[in-house]
Design a protein around this motif. Structure first.
Motif, PDB file in Angstrom:
ATOM      1  N   ARG A  35       0.886   5.922  -7.363  1.00  0.00           N
ATOM      2  CA  ARG A  35      -0.245   6.703  -7.872  1.00  0.00           C
ATOM      3  C   ARG A  35       0.106   8.193  -7.955  1.00  0.00           C
ATOM      4  NH1 ARG A  35      -5.436   5.482  -8.433  1.00  0.00           N
ATOM      5  NH2 ARG A  35      -5.476   3.852  -6.872  1.00  0.00           N
ATOM      6  N   ALA A  76       0.827  -1.209   0.000  1.00  0.00           N
ATOM      7  CA  ALA A  76       0.000   0.000   0.000  1.00  0.00           C
ATOM      8  C   ALA A  76       0.861   1.259   0.000  1.00  0.00           C
ATOM      9  CB  ALA A  76      -0.942  -0.005   1.200  1.00  0.00           C
ATOM     10  N   ARG A 132      -2.982  -9.528 -11.596  1.00  0.00           N
ATOM     11  CA  ARG A 132      -3.917  -9.369 -10.475  1.00  0.00           C
ATOM     12  C   ARG A 132      -3.527  -8.178  -9.581  1.00  0.00           C
ATOM     13  NH1 ARG A 132      -3.888 -11.801  -5.338  1.00  0.00           N
ATOM     14  NH2 ARG A 132      -2.175 -13.180  -5.904  1.00  0.00           N
ATOM     15  N   MET A 133      -4.520  -7.367  -9.230  1.00  0.00           N
ATOM     16  CA  MET A 133      -4.298  -6.180  -8.415  1.00  0.00           C
ATOM     17  C   MET A 133      -4.052  -6.561  -6.952  1.00  0.00           C
ATOM     18  SD  MET A 133      -4.061  -3.018  -9.156  1.00  0.00           S
ATOM     19  CE  MET A 133      -4.981  -2.679 -10.661  1.00  0.00           C
ATOM     20  N   ILE A 134      -3.018  -5.972  -6.340  1.00  0.00           N
ATOM     21  CA  ILE A 134      -2.765  -6.187  -4.902  1.00  0.00           C
ATOM     22  C   ILE A 134      -3.166  -4.943  -4.116  1.00  0.00           C
ATOM     23  CG2 ILE A 134      -1.104  -6.859  -3.143  1.00  0.00           C
ATOM     24  CD1 ILE A 134       0.694  -7.898  -5.328  1.00  0.00           C
ATOM     25  N   ALA A 135      -2.664  -3.811  -4.555  1.00  0.00           N
ATOM     26  CA  ALA A 135      -3.046  -2.522  -3.967  1.00  0.00           C
ATOM     27  C   ALA A 135      -2.938  -1.525  -5.115  1.00  0.00           C
ATOM     28  CB  ALA A 135      -2.144  -2.140  -2.798  1.00  0.00           C
ATOM     29  N   ASP A 136      -4.060  -1.157  -5.643  1.00  0.00           N
ATOM     30  CA  ASP A 136      -4.171  -0.314  -6.827  1.00  0.00           C
ATOM     31  C   ASP A 136      -3.246   0.913  -6.736  1.00  0.00           C
ATOM     32  OD1 ASP A 136      -5.169   0.650  -9.153  1.00  0.00           O
ATOM     33  OD2 ASP A 136      -7.102   1.274  -8.353  1.00  0.00           O
ATOM     34  N   ALA A 177       2.132   1.723  -3.316  1.00  0.00           N
ATOM     35  CA  ALA A 177       1.037   2.096  -4.215  1.00  0.00           C
ATOM     36  C   ALA A 177       0.731   3.588  -4.094  1.00  0.00           C
ATOM     37  CB  ALA A 177      -0.203   1.261  -3.899  1.00  0.00           C
ATOM     38  N   LEU A 178       0.804   4.128  -2.869  1.00  0.00           N
ATOM     39  CA  LEU A 178       0.580   5.567  -2.667  1.00  0.00           C
ATOM     40  C   LEU A 178       1.612   6.374  -3.449  1.00  0.00           C
ATOM     41  CD1 LEU A 178      -0.146   5.564   1.185  1.00  0.00           C
ATOM     42  CD2 LEU A 178      -1.810   5.953  -0.645  1.00  0.00           C
ATOM     43  N   LEU A 179       2.864   5.897  -3.389  1.00  0.00           N
ATOM     44  CA  LEU A 179       3.933   6.574  -4.138  1.00  0.00           C
ATOM     45  C   LEU A 179       3.684   6.470  -5.641  1.00  0.00           C
ATOM     46  CD1 LEU A 179       7.117   5.437  -2.161  1.00  0.00           C
ATOM     47  CD2 LEU A 179       6.226   7.774  -2.361  1.00  0.00           C
TER      48      LEU A 179
END
Lengths: 145, 385
Positions: free
Chosen positions: B150, B143, B195-199, B146-148
Protein backbone atom coordinates in the motif's frame (compact mmCIF):
# COMPACT_ATOMS: atom_id res chain seq x y z
CA UNK A 1 1.34 -16.23 26.58
CA UNK A 2 3.00 -16.94 29.90
CA UNK A 3 2.01 -14.33 32.54
CA UNK A 4 5.65 -13.38 33.11
CA UNK A 5 6.07 -12.59 29.44
CA UNK A 6 3.04 -10.28 29.42
CA UNK A 7 4.26 -8.66 32.66
CA UNK A 8 7.75 -8.09 31.27
CA UNK A 9 6.35 -5.93 28.48
CA UNK A 10 4.14 -3.77 30.71
CA UNK A 11 6.10 -0.51 30.33
CA UNK A 12 5.99 -0.72 26.56
CA UNK A 13 2.48 -2.12 26.12
CA UNK A 14 0.73 0.11 28.68
CA UNK A 15 2.83 3.29 28.67
CA UNK A 16 4.55 3.23 25.28
CA UNK A 17 7.85 3.57 27.08
CA UNK A 18 10.78 3.71 24.71
CA UNK A 19 14.34 4.90 25.16
CA UNK A 20 16.36 7.98 24.40
CA UNK A 21 19.94 7.83 23.20
CA UNK A 22 22.19 9.91 25.46
CA UNK A 23 24.63 10.25 22.61
CA UNK A 24 22.59 11.58 19.71
CA UNK A 25 19.15 12.21 21.24
CA UNK A 26 17.34 9.68 19.01
CA UNK A 27 14.05 8.53 20.52
CA UNK A 28 13.61 4.79 20.15
CA UNK A 29 10.61 2.49 20.24
CA UNK A 30 10.62 -0.43 20.86
CA UNK A 31 13.54 -0.24 23.33
CA UNK A 32 16.68 -1.76 21.82
CA UNK A 33 19.43 -0.70 24.23
CA UNK A 34 21.92 0.10 21.46
CA UNK A 35 21.13 3.18 19.38
CA UNK A 36 20.80 2.19 15.69
CA UNK A 37 21.80 5.72 14.67
CA UNK A 38 25.13 6.02 16.55
CA UNK A 39 25.67 2.50 17.99
CA UNK A 40 26.08 3.89 21.52
CA UNK A 41 24.16 2.59 24.55
CA UNK A 42 20.60 3.95 24.76
CA UNK A 43 19.13 2.70 28.01
CA UNK A 44 17.39 5.77 29.42
CA UNK A 45 13.61 5.21 29.48
CA UNK A 46 11.59 7.73 27.50
CA UNK A 47 7.79 7.72 27.36
CA UNK A 48 6.38 8.57 23.94
CA UNK A 49 3.37 10.83 23.50
CA UNK A 50 1.24 8.24 21.72
CA UNK A 51 0.44 10.65 18.89
CA UNK A 52 1.28 10.01 15.29
CA UNK A 53 -0.12 9.40 11.85
CA UNK A 54 -0.85 6.38 9.67
CA UNK A 55 2.15 5.47 7.47
CA UNK A 56 0.43 2.42 5.93
CA UNK A 57 -2.43 0.07 6.83
CA UNK A 58 -4.18 -3.11 5.81
CA UNK A 59 -7.23 -5.17 6.73
CA UNK A 60 -6.57 -8.73 7.87
CA UNK A 61 -9.25 -11.14 6.63
CA UNK A 62 -7.27 -14.32 7.38
CA UNK A 63 -6.12 -14.00 11.00
CA UNK A 64 -3.59 -16.11 12.87
CA UNK A 65 -4.73 -18.46 15.64
CA UNK A 66 -5.86 -16.45 18.68
CA UNK A 67 -7.15 -13.48 16.66
CA UNK A 68 -10.12 -15.09 14.89
CA UNK A 69 -12.77 -13.29 16.92
CA UNK A 70 -11.36 -9.86 16.05
CA UNK A 71 -11.15 -10.45 12.27
CA UNK A 72 -11.44 -8.63 10.04
CA UNK A 73 -9.25 -6.06 11.77
CA UNK A 74 -7.01 -3.20 10.68
CA UNK A 75 -3.27 -3.25 11.36
CA UNK A 76 -1.09 -0.27 10.60
CA UNK A 77 2.36 1.20 10.69
CA UNK A 78 2.11 4.43 12.69
CA UNK A 79 4.69 7.19 12.35
CA UNK A 80 4.98 8.55 15.89
CA UNK A 81 5.58 12.28 16.29
CA UNK A 82 8.92 11.54 18.00
CA UNK A 83 10.11 9.68 14.90
CA UNK A 84 9.79 5.90 15.33
CA UNK A 85 7.44 3.71 13.31
CA UNK A 86 5.30 1.30 15.34
CA UNK A 87 3.09 -1.68 14.42
CA UNK A 88 -0.38 -1.70 15.96
CA UNK A 89 -4.05 -2.37 15.32
CA UNK A 90 -6.35 0.55 14.58
CA UNK A 91 -9.56 0.65 16.59
CA UNK A 92 -12.80 2.67 16.74
CA UNK A 93 -12.63 3.21 12.97
CA UNK A 94 -13.95 1.52 9.83
CA UNK A 95 -11.51 0.40 7.13
CA UNK A 96 -12.98 2.75 4.52
CA UNK A 97 -12.36 5.74 6.83
CA UNK A 98 -8.61 5.11 7.17
CA UNK A 99 -6.12 6.93 4.98
CA UNK A 100 -2.35 7.35 4.85
CA UNK A 101 -1.53 10.44 6.91
CA UNK A 102 -4.56 10.08 9.23
CA UNK A 103 -3.77 11.52 12.71
CA UNK A 104 -4.10 8.83 15.38
CA UNK A 105 -3.52 8.45 19.11
CA UNK A 106 -2.79 5.58 21.42
CA UNK A 107 -5.44 3.86 23.51
CA UNK A 108 -5.18 0.76 25.68
CA UNK A 109 -7.26 -2.24 24.67
CA UNK A 110 -7.28 -6.03 24.85
CA UNK A 111 -4.78 -7.36 22.29
CA UNK A 112 -5.87 -10.98 22.55
CA UNK A 113 -7.34 -13.54 24.92
CA UNK A 114 -6.26 -17.11 25.39
CA UNK A 115 -9.50 -18.85 26.26
CA UNK A 116 -11.33 -18.99 29.57
CA UNK A 117 -8.30 -19.52 31.76
CA UNK A 118 -5.55 -17.86 29.75
CA UNK A 119 -3.90 -14.48 30.07
CA UNK A 120 -5.82 -11.50 28.70
CA UNK A 121 -3.09 -9.46 27.05
CA UNK A 122 -3.62 -5.69 27.09
CA UNK A 123 -1.64 -3.22 25.08
CA UNK A 124 -1.69 -0.26 22.77
CA UNK A 125 -3.91 0.22 19.78
CA UNK A 126 -4.43 3.47 17.90
CA UNK A 127 -7.63 5.34 17.06
CA UNK A 128 -8.37 8.48 15.06
CA UNK A 129 -7.63 11.59 17.13
CA UNK A 130 -10.86 12.67 18.78
CA UNK A 131 -11.85 16.26 18.04
CA UNK A 132 -12.60 17.16 21.65
CA UNK A 133 -9.15 15.89 22.59
CA UNK A 134 -7.44 18.18 20.15
CA UNK A 135 -7.29 21.12 22.57
CA UNK A 136 -6.37 19.07 25.64
CA UNK A 137 -2.82 18.02 26.45
CA UNK A 138 -2.76 14.39 25.36
CA UNK A 139 -1.51 11.84 27.85
CA UNK A 140 -0.58 8.27 27.19
CA UNK A 141 -3.46 6.15 28.40
CA UNK A 142 -3.01 4.10 31.55
CA UNK A 143 -4.42 0.74 32.43
CA UNK A 144 -7.00 0.35 35.13
CA UNK A 145 -8.18 -3.17 34.37
CA UNK B 1 39.44 -20.94 -0.43
CA UNK B 2 38.42 -23.73 -2.74
CA UNK B 3 35.89 -23.27 -5.51
CA UNK B 4 32.64 -25.15 -5.00
CA UNK B 5 30.44 -26.84 -7.60
CA UNK B 6 26.97 -28.34 -7.68
CA UNK B 7 27.09 -31.84 -9.16
CA UNK B 8 23.60 -33.12 -8.42
CA UNK B 9 20.08 -31.80 -7.96
CA UNK B 10 16.78 -33.38 -6.90
CA UNK B 11 13.29 -32.18 -6.08
CA UNK B 12 9.90 -33.54 -5.18
CA UNK B 13 6.83 -32.05 -6.82
CA UNK B 14 5.58 -29.06 -4.80
CA UNK B 15 2.04 -29.55 -3.56
CA UNK B 16 -0.17 -31.08 -0.92
CA UNK B 17 1.61 -34.33 -0.04
CA UNK B 18 -1.01 -35.93 2.20
CA UNK B 19 0.77 -39.29 1.94
CA UNK B 20 4.28 -38.09 2.83
CA UNK B 21 5.86 -36.59 5.93
CA UNK B 22 9.02 -34.56 6.43
CA UNK B 23 11.38 -37.52 6.38
CA UNK B 24 9.89 -39.13 3.26
CA UNK B 25 9.96 -35.84 1.35
CA UNK B 26 13.54 -35.08 2.40
CA UNK B 27 14.74 -38.56 1.44
CA UNK B 28 13.01 -38.45 -1.96
CA UNK B 29 14.82 -35.22 -2.87
CA UNK B 30 18.14 -36.36 -1.38
CA UNK B 31 18.09 -39.68 -3.23
CA UNK B 32 17.29 -37.96 -6.52
CA UNK B 33 20.20 -35.54 -6.05
CA UNK B 34 22.64 -38.31 -5.11
CA UNK B 35 21.59 -40.35 -8.15
CA UNK B 36 22.04 -37.28 -10.35
CA UNK B 37 25.54 -36.73 -8.95
CA UNK B 38 26.45 -40.42 -8.83
CA UNK B 39 27.78 -40.14 -5.27
CA UNK B 40 27.10 -42.76 -2.63
CA UNK B 41 28.82 -41.30 0.41
CA UNK B 42 28.63 -37.87 2.03
CA UNK B 43 30.84 -36.04 4.51
CA UNK B 44 28.02 -33.83 5.76
CA UNK B 45 24.32 -33.09 5.39
CA UNK B 46 22.64 -29.73 6.05
CA UNK B 47 18.88 -29.46 6.29
CA UNK B 48 17.12 -26.16 5.68
CA UNK B 49 13.73 -25.97 7.36
CA UNK B 50 11.63 -23.36 9.13
CA UNK B 51 8.42 -24.81 10.56
CA UNK B 52 8.96 -28.46 11.56
CA UNK B 53 8.90 -27.66 15.27
CA UNK B 54 5.62 -25.83 15.03
CA UNK B 55 3.75 -27.89 12.43
CA UNK B 56 5.06 -31.40 13.17
CA UNK B 57 6.39 -30.98 16.75
CA UNK B 58 9.63 -32.29 15.28
CA UNK B 59 12.98 -30.56 15.56
CA UNK B 60 16.44 -32.09 15.27
CA UNK B 61 16.05 -32.57 11.52
CA UNK B 62 19.76 -32.97 10.83
CA UNK B 63 19.92 -36.24 12.70
CA UNK B 64 16.38 -37.23 11.66
CA UNK B 65 17.04 -36.99 7.92
CA UNK B 66 20.51 -38.56 8.20
CA UNK B 67 19.03 -41.43 10.20
CA UNK B 68 16.13 -41.98 7.79
CA UNK B 69 18.54 -41.86 4.84
CA UNK B 70 20.65 -44.59 6.41
CA UNK B 71 23.71 -42.35 6.77
CA UNK B 72 24.76 -43.60 10.13
CA UNK B 73 27.26 -41.32 11.83
CA UNK B 74 27.36 -38.59 9.21
CA UNK B 75 27.71 -34.93 10.28
CA UNK B 76 24.24 -33.35 10.01
CA UNK B 77 22.45 -30.27 11.39
CA UNK B 78 19.34 -28.23 10.66
CA UNK B 79 19.75 -24.60 9.62
CA UNK B 80 16.97 -22.07 10.25
CA UNK B 81 16.56 -18.52 8.96
CA UNK B 82 12.77 -18.29 8.44
CA UNK B 83 11.91 -18.43 4.71
CA UNK B 84 15.63 -18.13 3.91
CA UNK B 85 16.42 -21.42 5.68
CA UNK B 86 17.10 -23.28 2.43
CA UNK B 87 19.72 -20.87 1.13
CA UNK B 88 21.15 -20.54 4.66
CA UNK B 89 21.77 -24.31 4.68
CA UNK B 90 23.41 -24.03 1.24
CA UNK B 91 25.63 -21.25 2.58
CA UNK B 92 26.88 -23.59 5.34
CA UNK B 93 27.50 -26.43 2.91
CA UNK B 94 29.36 -24.06 0.59
CA UNK B 95 31.52 -22.76 3.44
CA UNK B 96 32.39 -26.29 4.56
CA UNK B 97 33.78 -27.20 1.16
CA UNK B 98 35.34 -23.80 0.41
CA UNK B 99 37.12 -23.96 3.76
CA UNK B 100 38.35 -27.49 3.19
CA UNK B 101 36.40 -29.10 6.04
CA UNK B 102 34.43 -31.45 3.78
CA UNK B 103 34.49 -32.73 0.20
CA UNK B 104 31.00 -34.09 -0.44
CA UNK B 105 28.06 -32.29 1.11
CA UNK B 106 24.30 -32.61 0.61
CA UNK B 107 21.98 -29.72 1.30
CA UNK B 108 18.29 -30.52 1.61
CA UNK B 109 15.50 -27.99 2.01
CA UNK B 110 12.28 -29.52 3.28
CA UNK B 111 8.96 -28.15 4.49
CA UNK B 112 5.68 -29.74 5.52
CA UNK B 113 2.96 -27.09 5.88
CA UNK B 114 -0.33 -28.82 5.02
CA UNK B 115 -0.55 -30.76 8.30
CA UNK B 116 -1.61 -27.53 10.04
CA UNK B 117 -4.90 -25.69 9.61
CA UNK B 118 -5.07 -22.18 8.11
CA UNK B 119 -4.94 -20.10 11.32
CA UNK B 120 -2.19 -22.28 12.79
CA UNK B 121 0.03 -21.99 9.72
CA UNK B 122 -0.61 -18.23 9.57
CA UNK B 123 0.51 -17.98 13.20
CA UNK B 124 3.53 -20.23 12.56
CA UNK B 125 4.69 -18.11 9.61
CA UNK B 126 4.33 -14.98 11.75
CA UNK B 127 7.12 -16.28 14.00
CA UNK B 128 9.53 -14.95 11.35
CA UNK B 129 8.43 -11.48 12.47
CA UNK B 130 9.05 -9.80 15.84
CA UNK B 131 6.89 -11.73 18.32
CA UNK B 132 6.85 -8.97 20.96
CA UNK B 133 6.14 -6.00 18.71
CA UNK B 134 4.60 -7.29 15.47
CA UNK B 135 2.91 -10.69 15.83
CA UNK B 136 1.29 -9.81 19.18
CA UNK B 137 -0.64 -7.08 17.35
CA UNK B 138 -2.23 -9.62 15.02
CA UNK B 139 0.31 -8.96 12.28
CA UNK B 140 0.52 -11.75 9.69
CA UNK B 141 3.09 -12.15 6.94
CA UNK B 142 0.55 -11.21 4.35
CA UNK B 143 -0.34 -8.12 6.40
CA UNK B 144 3.29 -6.99 6.61
CA UNK B 145 3.62 -7.30 2.84
CA UNK B 146 0.29 -5.52 2.39
CA UNK B 147 1.64 -2.58 4.44
CA UNK B 148 4.61 -2.40 2.09
CA UNK B 149 2.46 -2.73 -1.02
CA UNK B 150 0.00 0.00 0.00
CA UNK B 151 2.80 2.43 0.87
CA UNK B 152 4.58 1.59 -2.39
CA UNK B 153 1.40 2.31 -4.38
CA UNK B 154 0.95 5.56 -2.40
CA UNK B 155 4.50 6.79 -3.01
CA UNK B 156 4.90 5.81 -6.64
CA UNK B 157 1.32 6.07 -7.90
CA UNK B 158 0.76 2.48 -9.03
CA UNK B 159 -2.61 0.71 -9.08
CA UNK B 160 -3.15 -2.79 -7.70
CA UNK B 161 -3.55 -4.20 -11.23
CA UNK B 162 -0.06 -2.96 -12.13
CA UNK B 163 1.41 -5.83 -10.11
CA UNK B 164 -0.32 -8.43 -12.32
CA UNK B 165 2.64 -9.14 -14.66
CA UNK B 166 4.60 -10.74 -11.78
CA UNK B 167 1.90 -13.35 -11.18
CA UNK B 168 1.02 -13.80 -14.86
CA UNK B 169 4.71 -14.48 -15.64
CA UNK B 170 5.10 -16.92 -12.75
CA UNK B 171 1.98 -18.91 -13.65
CA UNK B 172 2.87 -18.99 -17.35
CA UNK B 173 6.30 -20.43 -16.50
CA UNK B 174 4.88 -22.97 -14.05
CA UNK B 175 2.80 -24.56 -16.82
CA UNK B 176 5.96 -26.21 -18.22
CA UNK B 177 7.53 -27.14 -14.88
CA UNK B 178 6.44 -30.69 -13.98
CA UNK B 179 7.37 -30.05 -10.32
CA UNK B 180 5.32 -26.86 -9.97
CA UNK B 181 2.16 -26.72 -7.89
CA UNK B 182 0.00 -24.25 -9.84
CA UNK B 183 0.46 -25.28 -13.48
CA UNK B 184 -2.13 -23.04 -15.09
CA UNK B 185 -1.99 -19.60 -16.67
CA UNK B 186 -3.90 -16.68 -15.14
CA UNK B 187 -5.38 -13.62 -16.82
CA UNK B 188 -5.36 -9.94 -15.91
CA UNK B 189 -9.10 -10.24 -15.26
CA UNK B 190 -8.55 -13.08 -12.79
CA UNK B 191 -5.83 -11.03 -11.06
CA UNK B 192 -8.12 -8.01 -10.78
CA UNK B 193 -10.99 -9.97 -9.23
CA UNK B 194 -9.09 -12.35 -6.93
CA UNK B 195 -10.16 -12.82 -3.31
CA UNK B 196 -8.72 -10.29 -0.84
CA UNK B 197 -6.46 -11.66 1.93
CA UNK B 198 -5.04 -8.45 3.38
CA UNK B 199 -5.92 -5.37 1.36
CA UNK B 200 -4.37 -4.71 -1.24
CA UNK B 201 -2.95 -8.27 -1.36
CA UNK B 202 -5.15 -10.94 -2.92
CA UNK B 203 -4.76 -14.65 -3.41
CA UNK B 204 -3.09 -13.96 -6.77
CA UNK B 205 -0.37 -11.75 -5.26
CA UNK B 206 0.55 -14.43 -2.73
CA UNK B 207 2.43 -17.72 -2.91
CA UNK B 208 0.59 -20.89 -1.83
CA UNK B 209 0.90 -23.00 1.34
CA UNK B 210 2.43 -26.34 0.32
CA UNK B 211 4.84 -29.19 0.99
CA UNK B 212 8.07 -30.04 -0.79
CA UNK B 213 11.75 -30.90 -0.63
CA UNK B 214 14.70 -30.11 -2.85
CA UNK B 215 18.36 -31.11 -2.61
CA UNK B 216 21.75 -30.34 -4.09
CA UNK B 217 25.08 -32.17 -3.88
CA UNK B 218 28.24 -30.06 -3.59
CA UNK B 219 31.90 -30.89 -4.06
CA UNK B 220 35.19 -29.09 -4.79
CA UNK B 221 34.98 -27.65 -8.32
CA UNK B 222 38.20 -29.36 -9.43
CA UNK B 223 36.60 -32.77 -8.83
CA UNK B 224 33.20 -31.90 -10.26
CA UNK B 225 33.72 -33.12 -13.80
CA UNK B 226 34.25 -36.68 -12.59
CA UNK B 227 30.69 -36.73 -11.30
CA UNK B 228 28.63 -34.67 -13.72
CA UNK B 229 29.27 -33.62 -17.30
CA UNK B 230 27.69 -30.20 -16.72
CA UNK B 231 28.64 -29.05 -13.23
CA UNK B 232 27.69 -25.60 -12.02
CA UNK B 233 30.07 -23.38 -10.04
CA UNK B 234 28.90 -21.34 -7.05
CA UNK B 235 30.53 -18.03 -7.98
CA UNK B 236 29.14 -16.10 -5.04
CA UNK B 237 27.37 -16.79 -1.76
CA UNK B 238 26.41 -13.79 0.35
CA UNK B 239 24.23 -13.27 3.42
CA UNK B 240 23.10 -9.95 4.88
CA UNK B 241 20.70 -9.07 7.67
CA UNK B 242 18.42 -6.19 8.57
CA UNK B 243 16.03 -5.45 11.45
CA UNK B 244 13.58 -8.28 12.07
CA UNK B 245 10.70 -5.82 12.55
CA UNK B 246 9.56 -3.85 9.53
CA UNK B 247 8.84 -0.82 11.73
CA UNK B 248 12.47 -0.62 12.84
CA UNK B 249 13.65 0.27 9.32
CA UNK B 250 14.41 3.85 8.49
CA UNK B 251 12.95 3.37 5.02
CA UNK B 252 10.69 0.29 4.79
CA UNK B 253 10.50 0.43 0.98
CA UNK B 254 14.26 -0.04 0.63
CA UNK B 255 15.37 -3.59 1.46
CA UNK B 256 18.81 -2.84 2.85
CA UNK B 257 19.76 -6.50 3.31
CA UNK B 258 18.80 -7.23 -0.30
CA UNK B 259 21.08 -4.41 -1.43
CA UNK B 260 23.95 -5.57 0.79
CA UNK B 261 23.62 -9.24 -0.04
CA UNK B 262 23.38 -8.57 -3.80
CA UNK B 263 26.29 -6.10 -3.67
CA UNK B 264 28.50 -8.63 -1.87
CA UNK B 265 27.50 -11.35 -4.33
CA UNK B 266 28.32 -9.15 -7.36
CA UNK B 267 31.69 -8.28 -5.77
CA UNK B 268 32.54 -11.94 -5.16
CA UNK B 269 31.50 -12.95 -8.66
CA UNK B 270 33.20 -10.01 -10.34
CA UNK B 271 29.90 -9.41 -12.12
CA UNK B 272 27.46 -6.56 -12.63
CA UNK B 273 23.64 -6.73 -12.67
CA UNK B 274 23.62 -6.55 -16.49
CA UNK B 275 25.74 -9.72 -16.66
CA UNK B 276 23.01 -11.84 -15.03
CA UNK B 277 21.05 -13.97 -17.53
CA UNK B 278 18.11 -14.81 -15.24
CA UNK B 279 17.09 -14.18 -11.65
CA UNK B 280 15.22 -16.60 -9.38
CA UNK B 281 13.94 -14.06 -6.88
CA UNK B 282 11.81 -14.35 -3.75
CA UNK B 283 8.34 -13.55 -5.10
CA UNK B 284 6.46 -14.70 -1.99
CA UNK B 285 4.29 -11.64 -2.73
CA UNK B 286 4.31 -9.46 -5.84
CA UNK B 287 5.56 -6.50 -3.78
CA UNK B 288 8.60 -8.52 -2.62
CA UNK B 289 9.50 -9.20 -6.26
CA UNK B 290 9.37 -5.47 -7.04
CA UNK B 291 11.42 -4.45 -3.99
CA UNK B 292 13.96 -7.19 -4.66
CA UNK B 293 14.49 -6.05 -8.27
CA UNK B 294 15.08 -2.50 -7.04
CA UNK B 295 17.44 -3.16 -4.13
CA UNK B 296 19.39 -5.78 -6.11
CA UNK B 297 20.24 -3.15 -8.71
CA UNK B 298 18.07 -4.34 -11.60
CA UNK B 299 15.61 -1.44 -11.47
CA UNK B 300 15.76 2.11 -10.09
CA UNK B 301 13.73 2.87 -6.95
CA UNK B 302 10.02 2.83 -7.63
CA UNK B 303 10.56 1.22 -11.03
CA UNK B 304 10.37 -2.48 -10.11
CA UNK B 305 6.71 -2.65 -11.09
CA UNK B 306 7.37 -0.58 -14.21
CA UNK B 307 10.06 -3.10 -15.18
CA UNK B 308 7.46 -5.87 -14.95
CA UNK B 309 4.88 -3.84 -16.89
CA UNK B 310 7.44 -3.33 -19.67
CA UNK B 311 7.83 -7.11 -19.97
CA UNK B 312 11.51 -7.15 -18.97
CA UNK B 313 10.85 -10.01 -16.51
CA UNK B 314 9.37 -12.41 -19.06
CA UNK B 315 11.32 -15.33 -20.51
CA UNK B 316 12.23 -13.28 -23.58
CA UNK B 317 12.87 -10.10 -21.58
CA UNK B 318 16.02 -8.36 -20.38
CA UNK B 319 15.98 -10.20 -17.02
CA UNK B 320 13.76 -13.30 -16.90
CA UNK B 321 12.55 -14.02 -13.36
CA UNK B 322 10.71 -16.97 -11.78
CA UNK B 323 11.62 -18.98 -14.86
CA UNK B 324 10.14 -22.22 -13.49
CA UNK B 325 7.16 -20.62 -11.78
CA UNK B 326 8.75 -18.84 -8.85
CA UNK B 327 7.36 -18.93 -5.33
CA UNK B 328 4.01 -17.75 -6.70
CA UNK B 329 3.28 -20.72 -8.94
CA UNK B 330 5.94 -23.39 -8.37
CA UNK B 331 4.96 -22.97 -4.73
CA UNK B 332 6.66 -21.75 -1.55
CA UNK B 333 7.35 -24.60 0.89
CA UNK B 334 9.16 -22.02 2.97
CA UNK B 335 12.32 -23.73 4.27
CA UNK B 336 12.73 -25.63 0.99
CA UNK B 337 12.28 -22.66 -1.34
CA UNK B 338 15.92 -21.53 -1.32
CA UNK B 339 17.00 -24.94 -2.60
CA UNK B 340 14.23 -25.14 -5.21
CA UNK B 341 15.52 -21.82 -6.58
CA UNK B 342 19.04 -23.21 -6.84
CA UNK B 343 17.90 -26.52 -8.37
CA UNK B 344 15.97 -24.59 -11.04
CA UNK B 345 18.96 -22.31 -11.70
CA UNK B 346 21.16 -25.39 -12.16
CA UNK B 347 18.67 -26.85 -14.66
CA UNK B 348 18.77 -23.56 -16.61
CA UNK B 349 22.58 -23.48 -16.61
CA UNK B 350 22.79 -27.11 -17.72
CA UNK B 351 20.33 -26.46 -20.53
CA UNK B 352 17.78 -28.83 -18.97
CA UNK B 353 14.92 -26.38 -18.38
CA UNK B 354 12.76 -27.77 -21.21
CA UNK B 355 10.33 -25.33 -22.83
CA UNK B 356 11.35 -22.72 -20.21
CA UNK B 357 15.02 -22.79 -21.19
CA UNK B 358 16.65 -19.35 -21.25
CA UNK B 359 18.87 -19.51 -24.38
CA UNK B 360 22.63 -19.32 -23.71
CA UNK B 361 22.17 -18.92 -19.94
CA UNK B 362 25.60 -18.73 -18.31
CA UNK B 363 25.12 -16.70 -15.12
CA UNK B 364 22.11 -17.20 -12.89
CA UNK B 365 21.27 -15.45 -9.63
CA UNK B 366 19.09 -16.77 -6.82
CA UNK B 367 17.85 -14.76 -3.86
CA UNK B 368 16.11 -16.18 -0.80
CA UNK B 369 14.51 -13.74 1.66
CA UNK B 370 13.65 -14.47 5.29
CA UNK B 371 10.88 -12.45 6.93
CA UNK B 372 10.20 -9.06 5.38
CA UNK B 373 13.86 -8.81 4.38
CA UNK B 374 15.66 -9.49 7.68
CA UNK B 375 17.80 -12.29 6.22
CA UNK B 376 18.70 -12.15 2.55
CA UNK B 377 20.91 -14.74 0.86
CA UNK B 378 22.08 -14.28 -2.71
CA UNK B 379 23.91 -16.88 -4.77
CA UNK B 380 25.38 -16.43 -8.23
CA UNK B 381 25.87 -19.62 -10.23
CA UNK B 382 27.88 -20.19 -13.38
CA UNK B 383 27.86 -22.96 -15.94
CA UNK B 384 31.31 -24.60 -16.05
CA UNK B 385 32.54 -25.09 -19.63
Amino acid sequence: MHPARAWRGRSQRYRLEGEICEGCGARLFPPRDICPECQRPARTPYPLSGRGEVYSYTVVYEPPAGYEEQAPYIVALIKLEEGPLISAMLTDVEPEEVYIGMPVEMVTRVLHRQGERGVIAYGYKFRPVLRRMATMPAQPATVTA
Amino acid sequence: MREVAIIGVGQTPVGEHWGKGLRELALEALEAAMRDAGVERLDALYVGNMLSGQVEAQEHLGALVADFAGMHGVEAVKVEAACASGAAALRIGYAMIAGGLADFVAVVGVEKMTDAAGEAITAALATAADAEYEAVHGMTFTALNALLMRRYMHEYGYRREDFAPFSINAHRNAVHNPRAMLRFPITEEAFASARMIADPITLLDASPICDGAAAVILCPADQARAFHERPVRILASAVATDTVALHDRRDPLWLEAVALSAYRAFQQAGARPEDIDFFELHDAFTIMAALSLEASGFAPRGRGVAMALEGAIFRDGRLPIATMGGLKARGHPVGATGIYQVVEAVLQLRGQAGPNQIPHARLGMTQNIGGTGATVITHILEAID
